[in-house]
Scaffold this active site. Structure first.
Site, PDB file in Angstrom:
ATOM      1  N   ASP A   1       0.866  -1.173   0.000  1.00  0.00           N
ATOM      2  CA  ASP A   1       0.000   0.000   0.000  1.00  0.00           C
ATOM      3  C   ASP A   1       0.906   1.228   0.000  1.00  0.00           C
ATOM      4  OD1 ASP A   1      -2.227   1.727   0.560  1.00  0.00           O
ATOM      5  OD2 ASP A   1      -3.207   0.051   1.572  1.00  0.00           O
TER       6      ASP A   1
ATOM      7  N   ASP B   1      -3.048   4.790  -2.175  1.00  0.00           N
ATOM      8  CA  ASP B   1      -4.063   5.371  -1.310  1.00  0.00           C
ATOM      9  C   ASP B   1      -4.544   6.722  -1.848  1.00  0.00           C
ATOM     10  OD1 ASP B   1      -5.285   5.034   1.436  1.00  0.00           O
ATOM     11  OD2 ASP B   1      -4.312   6.970   1.760  1.00  0.00           O
TER      12      ASP B   1
ATOM     13  N   GLU C   1      -6.773   3.849  -5.560  1.00  0.00           N
ATOM     14  CA  GLU C   1      -7.998   3.966  -4.765  1.00  0.00           C
ATOM     15  C   GLU C   1      -8.690   5.256  -5.183  1.00  0.00           C
ATOM     16  OE1 GLU C   1      -9.744   4.410  -0.225  1.00  0.00           O
ATOM     17  OE2 GLU C   1      -7.945   5.464  -0.840  1.00  0.00           O
TER      18      GLU C   1
ATOM     19  N   HIS D   1     -11.371  -2.412   3.944  1.00  0.00           N
ATOM     20  CA  HIS D   1     -11.231  -2.056   5.358  1.00  0.00           C
ATOM     21  C   HIS D   1     -11.914  -0.742   5.716  1.00  0.00           C
ATOM     22  CE1 HIS D   1      -8.280   0.127   3.136  1.00  0.00           C
ATOM     23  NE2 HIS D   1      -7.995   0.879   4.183  1.00  0.00           N
ATOM     24  N   ASP D   2     -12.584  -0.121   4.744  1.00  0.00           N
ATOM     25  CA  ASP D   2     -13.275   1.148   4.994  1.00  0.00           C
ATOM     26  C   ASP D   2     -14.795   1.023   4.890  1.00  0.00           C
ATOM     27  OD1 ASP D   2     -10.816   2.552   5.234  1.00  0.00           O
ATOM     28  OD2 ASP D   2     -10.696   2.779   3.053  1.00  0.00           O
TER      29      ASP D   2
END
Ligand code: GLC
Ligand code: CA
Length: 528
Positions: A99, A201, A265, A326-327
Site C-alpha cells: 500500500d 491510497d 484507490e 477495510h473502509d
C-alpha cells in the site's frame, strides 16, 4: 495488449495486517503471521495479496499515517520479514502488492518536522502551508474527510497546514518536484526488493487547486451523511493535473520487468473514474471500481451498473471489481449471509480482476464494537453516524479456539460472535461452506478461459434475477443469479444450455440445463 498478464486473470486478496494472523502473540497481526498463512492462501486459490500499510507509523490512522516509508513498523516486523514473505509468496506463485500512501505523511515524519520548523525551512514547500483568511481563521472552506476543517493552525509560524484526513496526516505538496522524486525513490526501494506493485491510497486527492478556491456547497447533502459531504470537493480533489503525477508513477513501474501493477484507490462517479486509466492507458492499470460497495442490492440496479461500467471503459482498459475493504461495512452485513453467496459468485464471474477482502471468504460479518474498545479515529471524531471502521477490521477467525486461532493474547479488536461456524477450520471440512464456495469459484474461474478473460454480455434481467454470459471463441458460460429469497425461474439464452459447473448451494454440479433454470431462494449457478 496481451490478456494473459498475471493481474488480468488473477484474483487479489486484501489483507489488513493488524487482523490477519498474530505471529508473536501480542494481540496484533504481523508479517510473520501472514507468512505462516501462505499455504492457506494458495489452497484457497488466490493469485496476489495486497497488504494494507506495514510501514513505520504512530498509528493515528493505523498505518495510513507513515513516519518512514522505507522502514517496517516494529509492530509488524522488520525488513527481513518482508524479504522472507516475498520469497515464500513468490515461491508459491503469489504476487505481493504493498500500500503506497503518497498523499500525506504522519505529522511525525521528519519531512514534516522540518517543514514545520519555520517559514524559511528548506522543506516548507513540501507540505501545504497558507496564511489565515483575511479576517482570521482557516485559509478556505475545505473540509477534512474525517470531520472538521481540513486546516490546522501551527501557532509558532502563524500559518495553517492542510490535511485531507486527520491533523496527524498533513498532505504533501505534489506540485513540488522534490516530493515527487522522494516518493519515486520509495517506490523503487520496494520494487527493487521484489514487490509486484502498489495499491495507491487516495490517488485522486494528490493535487489540489493551485488557487485554493472554496469548494461549492453540495445541495444534495442529507442529514446522516458524513459532514464532509456538505461540500463538493471540486477544488480539493480530482484536479486535472493529477494525471501527470500518476503517469510519472506509472513510468517508475514500467522501468521494471514482470508487469508490476499500479492500482488506484478512487471514489468517483464512473465517468470520472475512467479518466484514471490515463491518456493512452498510461495511468493506473486498475482504478478500483467500488460500485458493488455502494449499490442497492437488486437485479435491475446491479445489471445497470455492470452495463454502465462496461460501456464506459476505455478501449483496452481492463475492468476490476471490489466487494469489500477495510473502509466499508462487510458484504455479509450489507446483504445478509445468503445473498453474500450470490455476491461472491458475482464478484468471481464478472469480467475483470476481482479483489476479495480477507474474511469475506468465510462470511465474516461486521462485529459491533463496544464504545470502550473503539480504535478507529473516524468513529471517535464523528460519533453517532456509524462511520467507524472497526466493525469490518476484526480478527480473521482460523478456528473456534480461544482467540479464534488469530492470537494467543487479547486481540486488538474483539473477535465477535458466531465463531463456531465462521472460521476457516470448520469451513474447510464442510463441502457446503462459504469457504468451499469461494474455493470452487476460484477454481472454475481458473479453469474456464471465458471466465478469466472472456467478454461479458447481459442475457436477461428480471425483477429478481439476473443472467449474463461470458464468452470467448467458441466457449460460452452462463451465470444466473437469484437476487431474492423466493424461488424464481431464470431464462437461459438459446443454445447456451449446458451443465451446472457450480451452484451457490454446492449441490447441483453436473445437472443439465436447457431453456430455463429453476433457481432456489438465494441461489446462483454457473453453467458451462
Ligand atoms: C484511504 C484508506 C483509509 C485511510 C485513508 C487516509 O481511504 O483506505 O483507510 O484512512 O485513505 O489515508
Ligand atoms: Ca503480533
Amino acid at each position: 495488449m496481451t490478456t494473459d498478464l498475471w493481474w488480468k486473470h488473477g484474483t487479489i486478496y486484501q489483507i489488513y495486517p493488524r487482523s490477519f494472523h498474530d505471529g508473536n502473540g501480542d494481540g496484533i497481526g504481523d508479517i510473520e503471521g501472514i507468512r505462516s498463512k501462505l499455504d492457506y492462501l494458495s489452497w484457497l486459490g488466490i493469485d496476489a495479496i495486497w497488504i494494507s500499510p506495514i510501514f513505520q507509523s504512530p498509528m493515528a490512522d493505523f498505518g495510513y499515517d507513515i513516519s518512514d516509508y522505507q522502514a517496517v513498523d516494529p509492530i509488524f516486523g522488520g525488513l527481513d520479514d518482508v524479504d522472507r514473505l516475498l520469497a515464500e509468496a513468490h515461491g508459491r506463485g503469489i504476487k505481493v502488492l504493498l500500500d503506497l500512501v503518497p498523499n500525506h505523511t504522519s505529522d511525525r515524519h521528519r519531512w514534516f518536522l522540518e517543514s514545520r520548523s519555520g517559514r524559511g525551512s528548506a522543506r516548507r514547500d513540501w507540505y501545504m502551508w497558507r496564511d489565515p483568511a483575511p479576517g482570521g481563521g482557516p485559509p478556505n472552506n475545505w473540509l477534512s474527510v474525517f470531520g472538521g476543517s481540513a486546516w490546522t493552525l501551527d501557532p509558532a509560524s502563524g500559518q495553517y497546514y492542510y490535511h485531507a484526513f486527520l491533523p496527524e496526516q498533513p498532505d504533501l505538496n505534489w506540485r513540488n518536484r522534490d516530493v515527487r522524486e522522494a516518493m519515486h525513490a520509495t517506490m523503487r526501494f520496494w520494487l527493487d526488493r521484489g514487490v509486484d506493485g502498489f495499491r495507491v491510497d487516495v490517488i485522486w486527492h494528490l493535487i489540489k487547486d493551485d488557487l485554493f478556491r472554496d469548494n461549492p456547497v453540495n445541495h444534495h447533502y442529507k442529514p446522516g451523511q458524513s459532514p464532509y459531504a456538505r461540500l463538493n470537493p471540486e477544488y480539493s480533489s480530482d484536479r486535472p493535473e493529477v494525471h501527470e503525477v500518476i503517469a510519472e508513477m506509472r513510468a517508475v513501474l514500467d522501468g521494471y520487468p514482470d508487469a508490476r501493477l499500479l492500482i488506484g484507490e478512487i471514489y468517483l462517479p464512473v465517468e470520472r473514474l475512467m479518466t484514471y486509466y490515463g491518456a493512452d492507458l498510461g495511468g493506473v492499470h486498475l482504478p478500483f471500481n467500488f460500485q458493488l460497495l455502494q449499490t442497492a442490492w437488486n437485479a435491475p440496479a446491479i445489471a445497470a451498473l455492470i452495463r454502465d461500467y462496461e460501456d464506459a471503459l476505455p478501449q483496452n482498459g481492463w475492468p476490476n471489481w471490489v466487494l469489500g475493504n477495510h473502509d466499508t461495512s462487510r458484504i455479509a452485513t450489507r446483504v445478509g449471509p445468503a445473498q453474500a453467496r450470490i455476491a461472491a459468485m458475482l464478484l468471481l464471474t464478472l469480467r475483470g480482476t476481482p479483489t476479495l477482502y480477507y474474511g469475506d471468504e468465510i462470511g465474516m460479518a461486521d462485529v459491533s464494537i463496544p464504545a470502550d474498545r473503539t480504535q478507529d479515529p473516524v468513529g471517535r471524531r464523528i460519533p453517532g453516524l456509524g462511520l467507524g471502521r472497526d466493525p469490518e477490521r476484526t480478527p480473521m477467525r482460523w478456528n473456534d479456539g480461544p482467540g479464534a486461532g488469530f492470537t494467543t493474547a487479547e486481540p486488538w479488536l474483539p473477535i465477535g460472535p458466531d465463531t463456531a461456524i465462521i472460521n476457516v477450520a470448520a469451513q474447510e471440512r464442510d463441502p457446503h461452506s462459504m469457504l468451499s464456495l469461494h474455493r470452487r469459484l476460484l477454481q472454475v474461474r481458473r479453469e474456464q478461459p471465458a471466465l478469466r478473460t472472456g467478454a461479458w454480455r447481459l442475457a436477461h434481467c428480471g425483477a429478481r434475477s439476473l443472467t449474463y454470459e461470458r464468452y470467448e471463441a467458441s466457449q460460452r458460460i452462463l451465470v444466473a443469479l437469484n437476487l431474492g429469497a423466493e424461488p424464481v425461474d431464470a431464462a437461459t439464452v438459446p443454445g447456451a444450455g449446458g451443465r451446472i459447473l457450480v451452484s451457490t448451494h454446492l449441490d447441483r454440479e453436473g445437472e443439465v440445463v436447457k431453456d430455463t433454470v429453476a433457481l432456489r431462494a438465494d441461489e446462483g449457478i454457473v453453467i458451462g
